[in-house]
Design an enzyme around this catalytic site. Structure first.
Site, short mmCIF file in Angstrom:
data_model
loop_
_atom_site.label_atom_id
_atom_site.label_comp_id
_atom_site.label_asym_id
_atom_site.label_seq_id
_atom_site.Cartn_x
_atom_site.Cartn_y
_atom_site.Cartn_z
N ASP A 8 0.81 -1.21 0.00
CA ASP A 8 0.00 0.00 0.00
C ASP A 8 0.85 1.28 0.00
O ASP A 8 1.63 1.52 0.92
CB ASP A 8 -0.90 0.05 1.24
CG ASP A 8 -1.67 -1.23 1.47
OD1 ASP A 8 -1.06 -2.31 1.43
OD2 ASP A 8 -2.88 -1.16 1.71
N ASN A 40 -4.15 3.94 -0.99
CA ASN A 40 -3.92 5.02 -0.02
C ASN A 40 -3.02 6.12 -0.57
O ASN A 40 -2.46 6.91 0.18
CB ASN A 40 -3.29 4.47 1.26
CG ASN A 40 -4.17 3.47 1.98
OD1 ASN A 40 -3.81 2.31 2.12
ND2 ASN A 40 -5.33 3.91 2.42
N ASN A 68 -10.29 -1.43 0.36
CA ASN A 68 -11.52 -0.86 0.93
C ASN A 68 -11.63 0.65 0.74
O ASN A 68 -12.72 1.21 0.86
CB ASN A 68 -11.62 -1.20 2.42
CG ASN A 68 -10.40 -0.77 3.21
OD1 ASN A 68 -9.28 -1.12 2.87
ND2 ASN A 68 -10.62 -0.01 4.28
N HIS A 69 -10.53 1.33 0.41
CA HIS A 69 -10.58 2.78 0.18
C HIS A 69 -10.62 3.15 -1.30
O HIS A 69 -10.37 4.31 -1.66
CB HIS A 69 -9.37 3.46 0.84
CG HIS A 69 -9.35 3.37 2.33
ND1 HIS A 69 -10.42 3.75 3.11
CD2 HIS A 69 -8.39 2.92 3.19
CE1 HIS A 69 -10.12 3.55 4.39
NE2 HIS A 69 -8.91 3.05 4.46
N HIS A 154 -6.43 -8.16 0.06
CA HIS A 154 -6.50 -6.98 0.92
C HIS A 154 -7.38 -7.32 2.12
O HIS A 154 -8.61 -7.34 2.03
CB HIS A 154 -7.10 -5.82 0.11
CG HIS A 154 -6.86 -4.48 0.71
ND1 HIS A 154 -5.64 -3.83 0.59
CD2 HIS A 154 -7.65 -3.64 1.42
CE1 HIS A 154 -5.70 -2.67 1.21
NE2 HIS A 154 -6.91 -2.52 1.72
N HIS A 179 -3.01 -4.17 3.22
CA HIS A 179 -3.96 -3.48 4.11
C HIS A 179 -3.41 -3.16 5.49
O HIS A 179 -3.68 -2.09 6.02
CB HIS A 179 -5.26 -4.27 4.27
CG HIS A 179 -6.25 -3.60 5.18
ND1 HIS A 179 -6.84 -2.38 4.87
CD2 HIS A 179 -6.76 -3.96 6.40
CE1 HIS A 179 -7.67 -2.04 5.86
NE2 HIS A 179 -7.62 -2.97 6.79
#
Length: 268
Positions: A8, A40, A68-69, A154, A179
């Site tokens: 990430d 991210n 998730n982002h 993730h 993650h």
């Protein structure tokens, strides 16, 4: 055949480290294919933008995975529909924009499948990851549909990550977790030939709390008044893995941790 996977990317610190160093590392390590998790990478530490994607591709990245982002920046919803090299977790609900899997051509002309999955435990709700993985493996086969398969899982929980690793053992070249932003010390080739590491770590400033400003993070845990969360901006470390692949089988011959620069120092 060598694959580099980077964990990430967090904020401008992580982005800058990649933009300034990736091309030279690809040359030094004779890398044929690069995957980066970019979920991210935005200035806020949440999501990514079209401009960031272009910068990554221009400096040697072949595919960008997320988690998730992925929808934290609104423009991603439309950009992911036209950019096949940007993936979101395959087991997001069916109506989600974009794709969670693609087959790409490496620098040596070999075909590389990249599969992006997201865990179910302590994560935003998505379809059952093991059911999704099982359906995927019923449809796609190593050395039949692609020469190599990379799986970015993730997920939050180490047990879920390890289970996915064993589930894909012998059917994927690499299964690597993302993650949690901390590089685990368990890189290995599993019994049936799949390279595995529970988490690749992050590309960001480790003088932080998983890439975010440490003072602000502590205040949040102490339930003190804090300003809006933001990434740390010191010197970043690049974290990931390099996999040496067997061209005949599509499986892994060797996996090694890749850690370069910043707080975690240079290992190469």
């Amino acid at each position: 055949m060598k694959i580099l996977f980077l964990g990430d990317v967090v904020g401008i610190s992580g982005r800058s480290m990649i933009l300034n160093n990736l091309l030279s590392k690809i040359k030094d390590k004779k890398i044929d294919f690069v995957v980066v998790n970019g979920e991210n990478a935005a200035d806020t530490g949440m999501g990514l933008t079209e401009s960031i994607c272009k910068d990554f591709f221009n400096c040697g990245v072949d595919v960008i995975t997320t988690g998730n982002h992925v929808w934290a920046q609104k423009e991603t919803v439309s950009h992911i529909e036209k950019e096949n090299r940007l993936l979101r977790p395959r087991n997001l609900f069916a109506a989600s924009p974009g794709k969670g899997f693609g087959i790409f051509t490496a620098k040596n002309e070999m075909k590389v499948g990249v599969l992006n999955l997201m865990g179910n435990v302590f994560m935003k709700k998505c379809e059952d990851v093991f059911e999704s993985a099982d359906k995927f493996l019923q449809k796609y086969k190593l050395k039949e549909h692609y020469d190599f398969l990379i799986v970015d899982f993730h997920a939050e929980v180490t047990s879920e990550k390890m289970a996915i690793g064993h589930f894909f053992d012998g059917k994927a070249t690499l299964v690597v977790g993302t993650h949690t932003h901390i590089p685990t010390n368990d890189e290995r080739v599993l019994k049936n030939g799949t390279a595995y590491q529970t988490d690749a770590g992050m590309c960001g400033d480790y003088d932080s709390v998983i890439g975010m400003n440490k003072e602000n993070s502590i205040n949040r845990f102490l339930k003190k008044k804090s300003i809006k969360h933001f990434p740390a901006i010191g010197d970043a470390t690049l974290c990931g893995v390099i996999v040496d692949c067997d061209i005949e089988t599509g499986l892994a011959k060797k996996i090694e941790k890749f850690i370069y620069g910043g707080e975690l120092k240079n290992s190469h």
